[in-house]
Design a protein around this motif. Structure first.
Motif, PDB file in Angstrom:
ATOM      1  N   SER A 174      20.329  -2.907  -7.483  1.00 43.37           N
ATOM      2  CA  SER A 174      19.465  -4.443  -7.862  1.00 43.37           C
ATOM      3  C   SER A 174      19.925  -5.561  -6.936  1.00 43.37           C
ATOM      4  CB  SER A 174      19.319  -4.909  -9.468  1.00 43.37           C
ATOM      5  OG  SER A 174      19.024  -2.853  -9.882  1.00 43.37           O
ATOM      6  N   SER A 175      21.146  -5.406  -6.338  1.00 42.32           N
ATOM      7  CA  SER A 175      22.084  -6.837  -6.174  1.00 42.32           C
ATOM      8  C   SER A 175      21.910  -6.218  -4.392  1.00 42.32           C
ATOM      9  CB  SER A 175      23.115  -7.133  -6.223  1.00 42.32           C
ATOM     10  OG  SER A 175      22.874  -7.785  -7.368  1.00 42.32           O
ATOM     11  N   LEU A 176      22.791  -5.350  -4.230  1.00 44.68           N
ATOM     12  CA  LEU A 176      22.971  -5.377  -2.801  1.00 44.68           C
ATOM     13  C   LEU A 176      21.705  -4.674  -1.568  1.00 44.68           C
ATOM     14  CD1 LEU A 176      25.540  -4.991  -0.703  1.00 44.68           C
ATOM     15  CD2 LEU A 176      25.716  -2.496  -0.751  1.00 44.68           C
ATOM     16  N   HIS A 177      21.086  -4.304  -2.672  1.00 46.18           N
ATOM     17  CA  HIS A 177      20.006  -3.886  -1.933  1.00 46.18           C
ATOM     18  C   HIS A 177      18.881  -4.330  -1.906  1.00 46.18           C
ATOM     19  CE1 HIS A 177      22.681  -0.698  -0.215  1.00 46.18           C
ATOM     20  NE2 HIS A 177      22.387  -0.007  -1.446  1.00 46.18           N
ATOM     21  N   SER A 178      18.232  -5.178  -2.414  1.00 48.82           N
ATOM     22  CA  SER A 178      17.725  -5.801  -3.367  1.00 48.82           C
ATOM     23  C   SER A 178      16.765  -6.589  -2.124  1.00 48.82           C
ATOM     24  CB  SER A 178      17.712  -7.557  -4.456  1.00 48.82           C
ATOM     25  OG  SER A 178      18.377  -8.700  -3.040  1.00 48.82           O
ATOM     26  N   SER A 179      16.838  -6.608  -1.070  1.00 45.82           N
ATOM     27  CA  SER A 179      15.898  -6.583  -0.006  1.00 45.82           C
ATOM     28  C   SER A 179      15.545  -5.758   0.531  1.00 45.82           C
ATOM     29  CB  SER A 179      16.951  -8.038   1.124  1.00 45.82           C
ATOM     30  OG  SER A 179      16.973  -8.983   1.218  1.00 45.82           O
ATOM     31  N   ASP A 180      15.491  -4.582  -0.011  1.00 46.70           N
ATOM     32  CA  ASP A 180      14.997  -3.524   0.529  1.00 46.70           C
ATOM     33  C   ASP A 180      14.349  -2.481   0.004  1.00 46.70           C
ATOM     34  OD1 ASP A 180      15.806  -3.174   3.668  1.00 46.70           O
ATOM     35  OD2 ASP A 180      17.464  -3.958   2.657  1.00 46.70           O
ATOM     36  N   MET A 181      14.696  -2.702  -1.602  1.00 47.50           N
ATOM     37  CA  MET A 181      14.643  -2.374  -2.394  1.00 47.50           C
ATOM     38  C   MET A 181      13.921  -3.263  -3.347  1.00 47.50           C
ATOM     39  SD  MET A 181      17.436   0.724  -4.376  1.00 47.50           S
ATOM     40  CE  MET A 181      17.771   1.272  -2.466  1.00 47.50           C
ATOM     41  N   ARG A 182      12.533  -3.234  -3.565  1.00 43.79           N
ATOM     42  CA  ARG A 182      11.603  -4.634  -3.682  1.00 43.79           C
ATOM     43  C   ARG A 182      10.819  -4.372  -4.653  1.00 43.79           C
ATOM     44  NH1 ARG A 182       9.176  -6.835   2.244  1.00 43.79           N
ATOM     45  NH2 ARG A 182      11.289  -6.822   3.443  1.00 43.79           N
ATOM     46  N   PRO A 183      10.756  -4.976  -6.057  1.00 42.73           N
ATOM     47  CA  PRO A 183      10.119  -4.864  -7.220  1.00 42.73           C
ATOM     48  C   PRO A 183       8.125  -4.791  -7.167  1.00 42.73           C
ATOM     49  CG  PRO A 183      11.296  -7.328  -7.041  1.00 42.73           C
ATOM     50  CD  PRO A 183      12.183  -6.643  -6.256  1.00 42.73           C
ATOM     51  N   ALA A 184       7.514  -4.231  -7.243  1.00 45.38           N
ATOM     52  CA  ALA A 184       6.137  -4.586  -7.442  1.00 45.38           C
ATOM     53  C   ALA A 184       5.560  -3.713  -8.672  1.00 45.38           C
ATOM     54  CB  ALA A 184       5.685  -4.625  -5.956  1.00 45.38           C
ATOM     55  N   LYS A 185       4.414  -4.562  -9.060  1.00 45.95           N
ATOM     56  CA  LYS A 185       3.479  -3.361  -9.926  1.00 45.95           C
ATOM     57  C   LYS A 185       2.804  -2.134  -9.354  1.00 45.95           C
ATOM     58  CE  LYS A 185       2.212  -7.357 -12.509  1.00 45.95           C
ATOM     59  NZ  LYS A 185       0.703  -8.253 -13.826  1.00 45.95           N
ATOM     60  N   GLY A 186       3.081  -0.949  -9.876  1.00 48.54           N
ATOM     61  CA  GLY A 186       2.560  -0.164  -9.797  1.00 48.54           C
ATOM     62  C   GLY A 186       3.609   1.899  -9.117  1.00 48.54           C
ATOM     63  N   GLU A 187       4.061   2.568  -8.766  1.00 43.62           N
ATOM     64  CA  GLU A 187       5.118   3.668  -8.197  1.00 43.62           C
ATOM     65  C   GLU A 187       5.869   3.006  -8.093  1.00 43.62           C
ATOM     66  OE1 GLU A 187       3.255   6.846  -6.962  1.00 43.62           O
ATOM     67  OE2 GLU A 187       1.970   6.333  -5.850  1.00 43.62           O
ATOM     68  N   THR A 229       7.395   3.679  -4.363  1.00 38.61           N
ATOM     69  CA  THR A 229       6.727   3.578  -2.992  1.00 38.61           C
ATOM     70  C   THR A 229       8.016   3.404  -1.801  1.00 38.61           C
ATOM     71  OG1 THR A 229       5.278   1.560  -2.652  1.00 38.61           O
ATOM     72  CG2 THR A 229       4.348   2.991  -3.472  1.00 38.61           C
ATOM     73  N   ALA A 230       7.247   4.242  -0.714  1.00 38.49           N
ATOM     74  CA  ALA A 230       8.531   3.461   0.864  1.00 38.49           C
ATOM     75  C   ALA A 230       6.665   3.050   2.235  1.00 38.49           C
ATOM     76  CB  ALA A 230       8.822   5.354   1.587  1.00 38.49           C
ATOM     77  N   LYS A 231       8.141   1.894   2.578  1.00 41.44           N
ATOM     78  CA  LYS A 231       6.804   1.343   3.322  1.00 41.44           C
ATOM     79  C   LYS A 231       7.766   1.116   4.938  1.00 41.44           C
ATOM     80  CE  LYS A 231       4.564  -0.830   0.355  1.00 41.44           C
ATOM     81  NZ  LYS A 231       3.608  -0.307  -0.255  1.00 41.44           N
ATOM     82  N   ASP A 232       6.930   1.442   6.237  1.00 43.60           N
ATOM     83  CA  ASP A 232       7.706   1.349   6.989  1.00 43.60           C
ATOM     84  C   ASP A 232       9.615   1.107   6.757  1.00 43.60           C
ATOM     85  OD1 ASP A 232       5.657   2.875   7.943  1.00 43.60           O
ATOM     86  OD2 ASP A 232       5.402   1.447   8.981  1.00 43.60           O
ATOM     87  N   ASP A 233       9.444  -0.674   6.438  1.00 40.50           N
ATOM     88  CA  ASP A 233      10.577  -1.114   6.529  1.00 40.50           C
ATOM     89  C   ASP A 233      11.539  -1.214   4.930  1.00 40.50           C
ATOM     90  OD1 ASP A 233       9.029  -3.217   5.531  1.00 40.50           O
ATOM     91  OD2 ASP A 233       9.335  -4.925   6.567  1.00 40.50           O
ATOM     92  N   HIS A 234      10.782  -0.822   3.518  1.00 41.72           N
ATOM     93  CA  HIS A 234      11.779  -1.221   2.428  1.00 41.72           C
ATOM     94  C   HIS A 234      11.119  -0.448   1.457  1.00 41.72           C
ATOM     95  CE1 HIS A 234       7.990  -4.002   2.395  1.00 41.72           C
ATOM     96  NE2 HIS A 234       8.436  -3.816   1.025  1.00 41.72           N
ATOM     97  N   TRP A 235      11.969   0.210   0.445  1.00 41.91           N
ATOM     98  CA  TRP A 235      10.735   0.910  -0.648  1.00 41.91           C
ATOM     99  C   TRP A 235      10.640  -0.980  -1.734  1.00 41.91           C
ATOM    100  CZ3 TRP A 235      15.804   3.542  -1.132  1.00 41.91           C
ATOM    101  CH2 TRP A 235      16.060   5.153  -0.295  1.00 41.91           C
ATOM    102  N   VAL A 236       9.630   0.476  -2.105  1.00 37.49           N
ATOM    103  CA  VAL A 236       8.787  -0.892  -3.874  1.00 37.49           C
ATOM    104  C   VAL A 236       9.239   0.451  -5.019  1.00 37.49           C
ATOM    105  CG1 VAL A 236       6.863  -1.654  -4.817  1.00 37.49           C
ATOM    106  CG2 VAL A 236       7.086  -1.752  -2.322  1.00 37.49           C
ATOM    107  N   ARG A 237      10.333  -0.651  -6.014  1.00 39.35           N
ATOM    108  CA  ARG A 237       9.757   0.070  -7.249  1.00 39.35           C
ATOM    109  C   ARG A 237       9.389  -1.013  -8.253  1.00 39.35           C
ATOM    110  NH1 ARG A 237      16.739   0.875  -7.738  1.00 39.35           N
ATOM    111  NH2 ARG A 237      16.885  -1.437  -7.894  1.00 39.35           N
ATOM    112  N   PRO A 238       9.195   0.026  -9.534  1.00 39.62           N
ATOM    113  CA  PRO A 238       8.415  -1.409 -10.213  1.00 39.62           C
ATOM    114  C   PRO A 238       8.856  -1.710 -11.613  1.00 39.62           C
ATOM    115  CG  PRO A 238       8.249   1.174 -10.882  1.00 39.62           C
ATOM    116  CD  PRO A 238       9.063   1.157  -9.524  1.00 39.62           C
ATOM    117  N   SER A 239      10.479  -2.128 -11.445  1.00 42.47           N
ATOM    118  CA  SER A 239      11.514  -2.961 -12.135  1.00 42.47           C
ATOM    119  C   SER A 239      12.020  -4.076 -11.347  1.00 42.47           C
ATOM    120  CB  SER A 239      12.301  -2.164 -12.690  1.00 42.47           C
ATOM    121  OG  SER A 239      13.468  -3.132 -13.406  1.00 42.47           O
ATOM    122  N   THR A 240      11.818  -5.639 -12.047  1.00 41.21           N
ATOM    123  CA  THR A 240      12.503  -6.440 -11.992  1.00 41.21           C
ATOM    124  C   THR A 240      13.934  -6.667 -12.941  1.00 41.21           C
ATOM    125  OG1 THR A 240      12.199  -8.044 -13.658  1.00 41.21           O
ATOM    126  CG2 THR A 240      10.504  -7.651 -11.197  1.00 41.21           C
TER     127      THR A 240
END
Length: 444
Positions: free
Chosen positions: A182-195, A197-208
């Protein structure tokens, strides 16, 4: 924190060290299959401080031999790989994949030395993108089984690899530690609604939520643990649960995303260096990712970020991993590109072997504490009874093990989430055993 003696027991793997002997009783993922070509150059491999050489012969079979020729101890890494054997350049002695001598041109044809000079070799298997070897007592060799990240022959596997100058345990602790993401990788594991997911340059997860609640479940093969966070939506009724599975001694199964599953494999090279493998794998309902795209995502591109031996080319401690402070000013948390590279900077900054006697641990480190306790108890039990973690009943096939992530109702127990039917039965049995022990202890 650990005592100095406990830290040594956890970390040391060379020679006759207890941890090294325990690890040798497992099949070891020694080298990537792609590194070996038929009649191609031999590749140096070091495992638990032992120097070896791997080669693929003319028929595609792989051998792992002691690096130094038994004749005059010249390195076989310079040898000629030809006509189903590896020939030492010094005097022409030639060995097959089992270490038997095929030719000895420097000796008389009637010499009996050829039969006496069988060279050190270890058995090999090839599965899941790796050449595996077993380095323990031959009469105690366990059956080879498919790893968790290649449960089927057609599983799509992409592997990024790098050789690192630090001990295996601090790397594995980094894979087990969920709170740091949640800290070290916060620019690559970004919070967003939904499930997730893996984008081309980062991951998304549903929590802040940066403060996960950590709960651990010990198993016969290692442990599972949950990092429980508040989800972005329905946080009053639901939890966001990420379950990491540690398969002792080499593998951590990282919570997946919608496109692929993730695993880390850490193999000790010696006491102070390791091979780190970051793996994306997928079959059935997941699309997966190609190897080149995965290495680009990880910023561990062969020939650009790492050389042919998977050693770092660009980023290292001497240049602060090319950390970009200007990029940090514009919002990037670390200024270091690639999730593995961010981790590597932290692991290596701890020193070649982290000093765990000076730490100040908190509630977010519960899984780290359990990992250390688990492996220390495993090696102590091995010393006492020769019992090998992961090889005692009830034993589960590694191919049945996995990680998990998802938003679930708070009332749903996390301990069986993501577990196969076979594992659920074993886990329920373990929980019943623990309950009986607790009741017996209370009665006493």
């Amino acid at each position: 924190m650990l005592t100095s003696a406990e830290n040594e027991l956890l970390c040391r793997v060379e020679g006759d060290s207890p941890m090294g002997r325990l690890m040798r009783r497992h099949w070891v993922p020694a080298i990537l299959s792609e590194q070996l070509q038929p009649d191609g150059r031999p590749i140096r491999v070091q495992l638990f401080g032992e120097k070896l050489v791997a080669f693929r012969n003319s028929d595609g079979e792989v051998g792992i031999l002691g690096e130094f020729c038994p004749h005059r101890k010249a390195s076989l890494a310079f040898g000629r790989n030809e006509e189903c054997g590896l020939r030492c350049l010094y005097h022409g002695w030639k060995f097959d994949t089992d270490g038997s001598v095929l030719d000895m041109p420097s000796e008389p044809k009637e010499s009996a030395l050829r039969e006496k000079a069988k060279h050190l070799s270890y058995p090999t298997r090839e599965v899941g993108g790796f050449v595996w070897t077993y380095m323990g007592p031959a009469d105690l060799m366990p059956d080879f089984e498919r790893p968790s990240w290649a449960p089927q022959e057609n599983t799509r596997v992409a592997i990024a690899k790098i050789e690192l100058p630090c001990n295996w345990a601090q790397i594995m602790e980094g894979q087990i530690d969920s709170a740091h993401s949640s800290s070290l990788h916060s620019s690559d594991m970004r919070p967003a609604k939904g499930e997730a997911t893996a984008k081309d340059d980062h991951w998304v997860r549903p929590s802040t939520d940066k403060n996960p609640r950590i709960q651990v479940q010990l198993t016969g093969y290692g442990m599972r643990y949950a990092a429980i966070r508040r989800p972005i939506t329905n946080s009053n009724t639901h939890d966001y649960v990420r379950i990491t599975t540690y398969v002792a001694p080499f593998t951590a199964l990282i919570p997946p995303n919608s496109s692929y599953n993730v695993a880390s494999v850490i193999v000790p090279r010696n006491d102070t260096s390791s091979y780190f493998h970051f793996i994306a794998w997928a079959n059935e309902d997941k699309l997966g990712i190609e190897t080149d795209a995965w290495r680009k995502f990880c910023v561990l591109v062969l020939g650009d970020d790492v050389d042919a031996n998977f050693r770092p080319i660009k980023r290292n401690a001497g240049n602060d991993y090319l950390q970009d402070r200007d990029l940090m000013e514009t919002g990037h948390f670390t200024g270091i590109p690639g999730i593995p590279n961010q981790d590597i900077a932290m692991w290596e900054s701890m020193g070649s072997i982290a000093d765990r006697t000076q730490e100040r641990l908190g509630a977010s480190d519960i899984a780290i504490v359990q990992f250390r306790r688990l492996m220390l108890e495993a090696v102590q039990e091995f010393e006492k009874s020769q019992q090998v973690i992961g090889q005692v009943e009830p034993k589960l096939p590694q191919a049945k093990l996995c990680s998990y992530q998802g938003v679930v109702e708070k009332t749903l127990p996390w301990r069986m989430l993501g577990a196969s039917d076979e594992e659920v039965a074993v886990l329920q049995g373990l929980e019943e055993d623990e309950t009986e022990k607790e009741m017996a202890g209370a009665a006493a």
